[in-house]
Scaffold this motif. Structure first.
Motif, short mmCIF file in Angstrom:
data_model
loop_
_atom_site.label_atom_id
_atom_site.label_comp_id
_atom_site.label_asym_id
_atom_site.label_seq_id
_atom_site.Cartn_x
_atom_site.Cartn_y
_atom_site.Cartn_z
N PRO A 240 25.77 57.33 22.19
CA PRO A 240 25.81 58.74 22.59
C PRO A 240 24.47 59.42 22.34
N ALA A 241 24.14 60.34 23.22
CA ALA A 241 22.93 61.14 23.01
C ALA A 241 23.17 62.10 21.85
N GLU A 242 22.17 62.30 21.03
CA GLU A 242 22.31 63.23 19.92
C GLU A 242 22.47 64.66 20.45
N GLU A 243 23.45 65.35 19.90
CA GLU A 243 23.71 66.73 20.33
C GLU A 243 22.64 67.64 19.74
N GLU A 244 21.87 68.30 20.61
CA GLU A 244 20.81 69.18 20.13
C GLU A 244 21.43 70.53 19.72
N SER A 245 20.93 71.04 18.64
CA SER A 245 21.46 72.32 18.14
C SER A 245 20.88 73.49 18.93
N PHE A 246 21.68 74.53 19.06
CA PHE A 246 21.23 75.74 19.75
C PHE A 246 22.04 76.92 19.22
N LEU A 247 21.54 78.10 19.45
CA LEU A 247 22.22 79.35 19.06
C LEU A 247 22.92 79.89 20.29
N LEU A 248 24.25 80.05 20.18
CA LEU A 248 25.00 80.55 21.33
C LEU A 248 24.51 81.95 21.70
N GLY A 249 24.19 82.15 22.99
CA GLY A 249 23.65 83.42 23.47
C GLY A 249 22.15 83.39 23.61
N ASP A 250 21.49 82.40 22.98
CA ASP A 250 20.02 82.32 23.01
C ASP A 250 19.58 81.53 24.24
N ALA A 251 19.63 82.17 25.41
CA ALA A 251 19.30 81.51 26.67
C ALA A 251 17.84 81.10 26.76
N THR A 252 16.98 81.74 26.02
CA THR A 252 15.54 81.40 26.04
C THR A 252 15.19 80.33 25.02
N LEU A 253 16.15 80.03 24.13
CA LEU A 253 15.95 79.04 23.06
C LEU A 253 14.78 79.41 22.16
N ASP A 254 14.62 80.73 21.93
CA ASP A 254 13.54 81.16 21.04
C ASP A 254 14.03 81.41 19.62
N GLY A 255 15.31 81.12 19.36
CA GLY A 255 15.83 81.24 18.01
C GLY A 255 16.53 82.56 17.71
N SER A 256 16.61 83.47 18.67
CA SER A 256 17.30 84.76 18.46
C SER A 256 17.95 85.20 19.75
N VAL A 257 18.95 86.11 19.62
CA VAL A 257 19.63 86.65 20.80
C VAL A 257 19.09 88.06 21.03
N ASN A 258 18.46 88.27 22.20
CA ASN A 258 17.86 89.57 22.50
C ASN A 258 17.88 89.82 24.00
N ILE A 259 17.25 90.90 24.42
CA ILE A 259 17.28 91.31 25.82
C ILE A 259 16.66 90.27 26.76
N ILE A 263 17.80 88.86 30.55
CA ILE A 263 16.89 88.78 31.70
C ILE A 263 16.85 87.34 32.24
N THR A 264 16.80 86.37 31.35
CA THR A 264 16.74 84.96 31.76
C THR A 264 17.98 84.56 32.53
N ILE A 265 19.16 85.01 32.03
CA ILE A 265 20.40 84.67 32.72
C ILE A 265 20.43 85.29 34.11
N ASN A 266 20.03 86.56 34.20
CA ASN A 266 20.02 87.25 35.50
C ASN A 266 19.09 86.56 36.49
N LYS A 267 17.93 86.08 36.00
CA LYS A 267 17.01 85.36 36.89
C LYS A 267 17.64 84.06 37.39
N ALA A 268 18.37 83.41 36.50
CA ALA A 268 19.04 82.17 36.89
C ALA A 268 20.11 82.44 37.94
N ILE A 269 20.86 83.58 37.76
CA ILE A 269 21.91 83.93 38.73
C ILE A 269 21.29 84.17 40.10
N LEU A 270 20.12 84.81 40.12
CA LEU A 270 19.44 85.13 41.38
C LEU A 270 18.65 83.95 41.95
N GLY A 271 18.61 82.85 41.23
CA GLY A 271 17.89 81.67 41.70
C GLY A 271 16.41 81.72 41.48
#
Length: 310
Positions: A240-259, A263-271
């Motif tokens: 099995p591939a090792e499960e990488e840790s992440f913070l739920l809500g941290d779409a930018t993977l910068d270690g915190s949940v913020n605005i 923005i990243t999620i909205n950009k993904a929705i819009l393609g």
């Protein structure tokens, strides 16, 4: 090649035959022949002083071994002689060969005197026919791994070729892959076509060029079917591939949940931005399987304190 021995009735008052001495017969090839004759009407008895060098029958002299001999024609009470010199040599052009099992090669038994190949003159033998066989014309066939000697013999001359038989094999006997990873296989001692097959394509797949792709954890055997009818294989274990840790809500993977995550999620929705598999997992706070407007709204509520967890 014709030489004539003349045995005549003596015109002199003597018990000695009057002889015409022919030139010395010189042979440079094994089984080379020469026809001798006599000018005598009666029965002629032919003999050789050294049958291991040259034999004679009805005047036909045949070279059988290196050395010298005297051929005698007895004509009643008279006789005549001619001398024979035999000097031939042979050798195998190949003294060491590596041969892939299931394949063939042609050996060359060559005359040292004129450099011609005389394979059909030789008696061919193998020291171990379970490893390599040889036919009457010097064609060798690899049977199984190992080493054997092929001997070509002509008269009292012989030459030896050492043959090492190797088998095609996959360079790795077993391998371990992580889910999602790939690896290229190769076969040594083989140049023909290959058909690749996986015993369980749900665990590992294999492409036509021998590239493995690990699908999910488990074990499978990958077979390489060769055009000579042989099959070689490799055991594959997928972990099995090792499960990488992440913070739920941290779409930018910068270690915190913020605005920026909204923005990243909205950009993904819009393609306008493509998220990595790990970003998708982090952004999917409503567990719908894909980042959507619901995820963006939930994260915004978390940022302003309307919700305290996802």
């Amino acid at each position: 090649m014709t030489c004539v021995i003349t045995c005549e009735e003596s015109q002199k008052e003597s018990d000695t035959a009057e002889e015409q001495k022919p030139e010395v017969l010189k042979f440079t090839e094994y089984t080379e022949t020469a026809q001798l004759g006599v000018n005598y009407e009666g029965e002629v008895v032919w003999t050789s002083s050294n049958p291991d060098v040259a034999t004679v029958k009805d005047g036909l002299v045949t070279a059988v071994g290196n050395g010298s001999a005297v051929i005698t024609a007895v004509c009643g009470e008279k006789k005549a002689e001619t001398h024979v010199e035999v000097n031939y040599g042979y050798y195998l052009k190949q003294t060491e060969i590596s041969l892939i099992s299931g394949t063939q090669n042609q050996l060359a038994f060559t005359s040292a005197n004129n450099q011609k190949v005389y394979n059909n003159l030789a008696v061919w033998t193998s020291s171990d026919e379970s490893i390599v066989k040889v036919d009457e014309s010097g064609i060798i066939t690899g049977i199984s791994e190992g080493t054997a000697e092929i001997t070509a013999t002509a008269g009292d001359v012989y030459s030896v070729c050492t043959v090492t038989v190797v088998s095609p094999e996959i360079l790795v006997k077993s391998t371990e892959l992580t889910e999602g990873s790939s690896m290229a296989l190769s076969i040594s001692n083989y140049e023909g076509s290959v058909s690749w097959v996986s015993s369980d394509t749900k665990v590992v797949t294999v492409s036509g060029d021998g590239t493995l792709t690990a699908v999910k954890a488990g074990t499978a055997t990958v077979y390489a079917m060769l055009e000579n009818g042989k099959t070689v294989s490799v055991n594959v274990t997928v972990i099995p591939a090792e499960e990488e840790s992440f913070l739920l809500g941290d779409a930018t993977l910068d270690g915190s949940v913020n605005i920026l995550d909204v923005i990243t999620i909205n950009k993904a929705i819009l393609g306008k931005e493509e998220l990595t598999p790990l970003q998708v997992k982090a952004a999917d706070v409503n567990y719908s399987g894909v980042p959507d407007s619901g995820d963006a709204l939930m994260i915004m509520k978390y940022i302003v304190g309307l919700v305290t967890k996802f």
